[in-house]
Design a protein around this motif. Structure first.
Motif, PDB file in Angstrom:
ATOM      1  N   ASP A  59       0.836  -1.207   0.000  1.00 44.62           N
ATOM      2  CA  ASP A  59       0.000   0.000   0.000  1.00 44.62           C
ATOM      3  C   ASP A  59       0.864   1.249   0.000  1.00 44.62           C
ATOM      4  O   ASP A  59       0.601   2.215  -0.727  1.00 44.62           O
ATOM      5  CB  ASP A  59      -0.912   0.023   1.233  1.00 44.62           C
ATOM      6  CG  ASP A  59      -2.196  -0.760   1.018  1.00 44.62           C
ATOM      7  OD1 ASP A  59      -2.500  -1.088  -0.137  1.00 44.62           O
ATOM      8  OD2 ASP A  59      -2.884  -1.037   2.010  1.00 44.62           O
ATOM      9  N   LEU A 100      -0.230  -4.975  -6.605  1.00 45.64           N
ATOM     10  CA  LEU A 100      -1.232  -5.854  -5.999  1.00 45.64           C
ATOM     11  C   LEU A 100      -1.003  -7.309  -6.414  1.00 45.64           C
ATOM     12  O   LEU A 100      -1.109  -8.230  -5.599  1.00 45.64           O
ATOM     13  CB  LEU A 100      -2.635  -5.408  -6.397  1.00 45.64           C
ATOM     14  CG  LEU A 100      -3.197  -4.193  -5.663  1.00 45.64           C
ATOM     15  CD1 LEU A 100      -4.447  -3.667  -6.370  1.00 45.64           C
ATOM     16  CD2 LEU A 100      -3.527  -4.538  -4.224  1.00 45.64           C
ATOM     17  N   SER A 143      -9.675   4.482   3.414  1.00 45.52           N
ATOM     18  CA  SER A 143     -10.215   4.089   2.112  1.00 45.52           C
ATOM     19  C   SER A 143     -11.446   4.901   1.741  1.00 45.52           C
ATOM     20  O   SER A 143     -11.584   5.356   0.598  1.00 45.52           O
ATOM     21  CB  SER A 143     -10.560   2.595   2.117  1.00 45.52           C
ATOM     22  OG  SER A 143     -11.087   2.205   0.875  1.00 45.52           O
ATOM     23  N   ARG A 147     -11.503   7.404  -1.360  1.00 47.79           N
ATOM     24  CA  ARG A 147     -12.474   7.163  -2.431  1.00 47.79           C
ATOM     25  C   ARG A 147     -13.315   8.420  -2.678  1.00 47.79           C
ATOM     26  O   ARG A 147     -13.573   8.786  -3.832  1.00 47.79           O
ATOM     27  CB  ARG A 147     -13.391   5.996  -2.046  1.00 47.79           C
ATOM     28  CG  ARG A 147     -14.447   5.661  -3.093  1.00 47.79           C
ATOM     29  CD  ARG A 147     -13.821   5.022  -4.297  1.00 47.79           C
ATOM     30  NE  ARG A 147     -14.802   4.702  -5.323  1.00 47.79           N
ATOM     31  CZ  ARG A 147     -14.518   4.113  -6.477  1.00 47.79           C
ATOM     32  NH1 ARG A 147     -13.278   3.761  -6.733  1.00 47.79           N
ATOM     33  NH2 ARG A 147     -15.453   3.875  -7.359  1.00 47.79           N
ATOM     34  N   ALA A 163      -8.930   1.489  -3.669  1.00 47.99           N
ATOM     35  CA  ALA A 163      -9.229   0.057  -3.802  1.00 47.99           C
ATOM     36  C   ALA A 163      -8.138  -0.772  -3.125  1.00 47.99           C
ATOM     37  O   ALA A 163      -8.416  -1.787  -2.476  1.00 47.99           O
ATOM     38  CB  ALA A 163      -9.336  -0.318  -5.278  1.00 47.99           C
ATOM     39  N   HIS A 164      -6.907  -0.317  -3.275  1.00 45.03           N
ATOM     40  CA  HIS A 164      -5.774  -0.986  -2.642  1.00 45.03           C
ATOM     41  C   HIS A 164      -5.940  -0.976  -1.121  1.00 45.03           C
ATOM     42  O   HIS A 164      -5.764  -1.999  -0.445  1.00 45.03           O
ATOM     43  CB  HIS A 164      -4.488  -0.245  -3.041  1.00 45.03           C
ATOM     44  CG  HIS A 164      -3.259  -1.086  -2.928  1.00 45.03           C
ATOM     45  ND1 HIS A 164      -2.021  -0.680  -3.362  1.00 45.03           N
ATOM     46  CD2 HIS A 164      -3.061  -2.317  -2.416  1.00 45.03           C
ATOM     47  CE1 HIS A 164      -1.132  -1.621  -3.135  1.00 45.03           C
ATOM     48  NE2 HIS A 164      -1.739  -2.620  -2.558  1.00 45.03           N
ATOM     49  N   SER A 167      -8.856  -3.171   0.063  1.00 43.61           N
ATOM     50  CA  SER A 167      -8.493  -4.588   0.046  1.00 43.61           C
ATOM     51  C   SER A 167      -7.723  -4.928   1.325  1.00 43.61           C
ATOM     52  O   SER A 167      -7.844  -6.030   1.867  1.00 43.61           O
ATOM     53  CB  SER A 167      -7.663  -4.932  -1.196  1.00 43.61           C
ATOM     54  OG  SER A 167      -6.350  -4.423  -1.100  1.00 43.61           O
ATOM     55  N   SER A 204      -9.090  -6.920  -6.186  1.00 39.71           N
ATOM     56  CA  SER A 204      -8.765  -5.491  -6.225  1.00 39.71           C
ATOM     57  C   SER A 204      -7.918  -5.157  -7.451  1.00 39.71           C
ATOM     58  O   SER A 204      -8.124  -4.136  -8.104  1.00 39.71           O
ATOM     59  CB  SER A 204      -8.012  -5.083  -4.955  1.00 39.71           C
ATOM     60  OG  SER A 204      -8.815  -5.253  -3.820  1.00 39.71           O
TER      61      SER A 204
END
Length: 305
Positions: A59, A100, A143, A147, A163-164, A167, A204
């Motif tokens: 991340d 990822l 997150s 977002r 999204a990372h 997850s 993801s």
């Protein structure tokens, strides 16, 4: 038009600074989360906690990639890149997707090895749950905020990084469930939940790649009927057709064909084109340029629609 260009450049600069600020904050938080999970997982010999920590490390790498990508994307247009450098943000999101995949491979391979060898040595304590729940709260909050900022700023890099991070939150939930099962006498649950983590990460990655490929494949960005409706509301427009859009979410380019009266002067037709551009940009601030192809309203041109 010079004023419009100056205004667009200042908006880009402000947008870039806001994205960078978000990425720096997320980077700092991810470093804290990664350290907490990985080092406690190492101390307690928990494969799933270590895997979750590794995922959090990726991340932070994603945040670094995002900062580099947005810096490159903010560079102005030049001779080699007449449409600007906006797609560097998309390339940055692709790199996050690759990170990822690497994280999924690392975690998945370690988990399979532990299942095959039967190495289930995780030690679960109340502190294990405290670490996981605390980091989970941080991940979810980060997150959601990232977002929201990504949607507001139409930033592919922030959406990919969000999204990372999400997850990572889902991973933390899986790991916590695994720790509960280990505490209940099922030690194999630790590497099994690490495999569940791998699946979440792969999902993801697919989402990140899909968003990036929409941009790189010049997928339509704005509904053609919406642009046609707004353009045909301008006085003097006989018909609008062949509407096309492409670009990133934050920088969209539009081109369309405008039919006007055959006897209209070039100057008058050009004036209508300018009005169309202003109307489209008012409705869609992300539009950077509207290229208007002026044509006489004849039967032949209508057949070309």
């Amino acid at each position: 038009m010079a004023t419009d260009v100056t205004g667009q450049e200042s908006q880009k600069e402000a947008r870039t600074k806001r994205i960078e600020r978000v990425l720096w904050i997320v980077l700092m938080l991810n470093l804290v989360v990664a350290a907490a999970k990985y080092f406690y997982g190492l101390a307690s010999q928990s494969a799933s906690m270590q895997a979750d920590g590794i995922h959090s490390v990726f991340d932070t790498l994603g945040n670094v990639v995002g900062l580099i990508g947005i810096t490159l994307a903010a560079r102005p247009a030049d001779e080699g890149h007449p449409y600007g450098h906006a797609k560097f943000e998309t390339y940055g999101s692709l790199v996050i997707g690759v990170l990822l995949l690497l994280a999924a491979f690392e975690i998945g391979s370690q988990s399979i090895t532990r299942l095959i060898t039967g190495e289930h040595a995780a030690h679960v304590t109340p502190l294990s749950f405290a670490v996981m729940i605390g980091t989970l709260c941080v991940n979810v909050g980060v997150s959601i905020a990232e977002r929201r900022a990504g949607n507001q700023l139409r930033s592919e890099i922030l959406k990919a990084d969000s999204a990372h991070t999400m997850s990572d939150a889902l991973v933390s939930v899986s790991v916590t469930v695994g720790l509960v099962l280990v505490a209940c006498g099922f030690p194999a649950a630790d590497p099994i939940m690490a495999l569940v983590v791998t699946v979440f990460i792969l999902i993801s990655a697919v989402g990140v790649f899909r968003r990036a490929l929409r941009t790189l494949s010049d997928h339509s960005r704005i509904d053609a009927d919406d642009i046609r409706h707004r353009a045909e509301a301008v006085d003097g427009v006989r018909q609008i057709h062949r509407v096309r859009t492409r670009g990133t979410e934050s920088e969209v380019y539009v081109d369309l064909h405008l039919l006007v009266a055959p006897e209209m002067t070039v100057a008058d037709a050009h004036g209508i084109g300018d009005k169309i551009e202003r109307a489209v940009k008012r409705a869609h601030p992300e539009v950077q340029e509207v290229l208007v192809h002026i044509e006489p309203d004849t039967e032949h041109e209508r057949q070309e629609e």
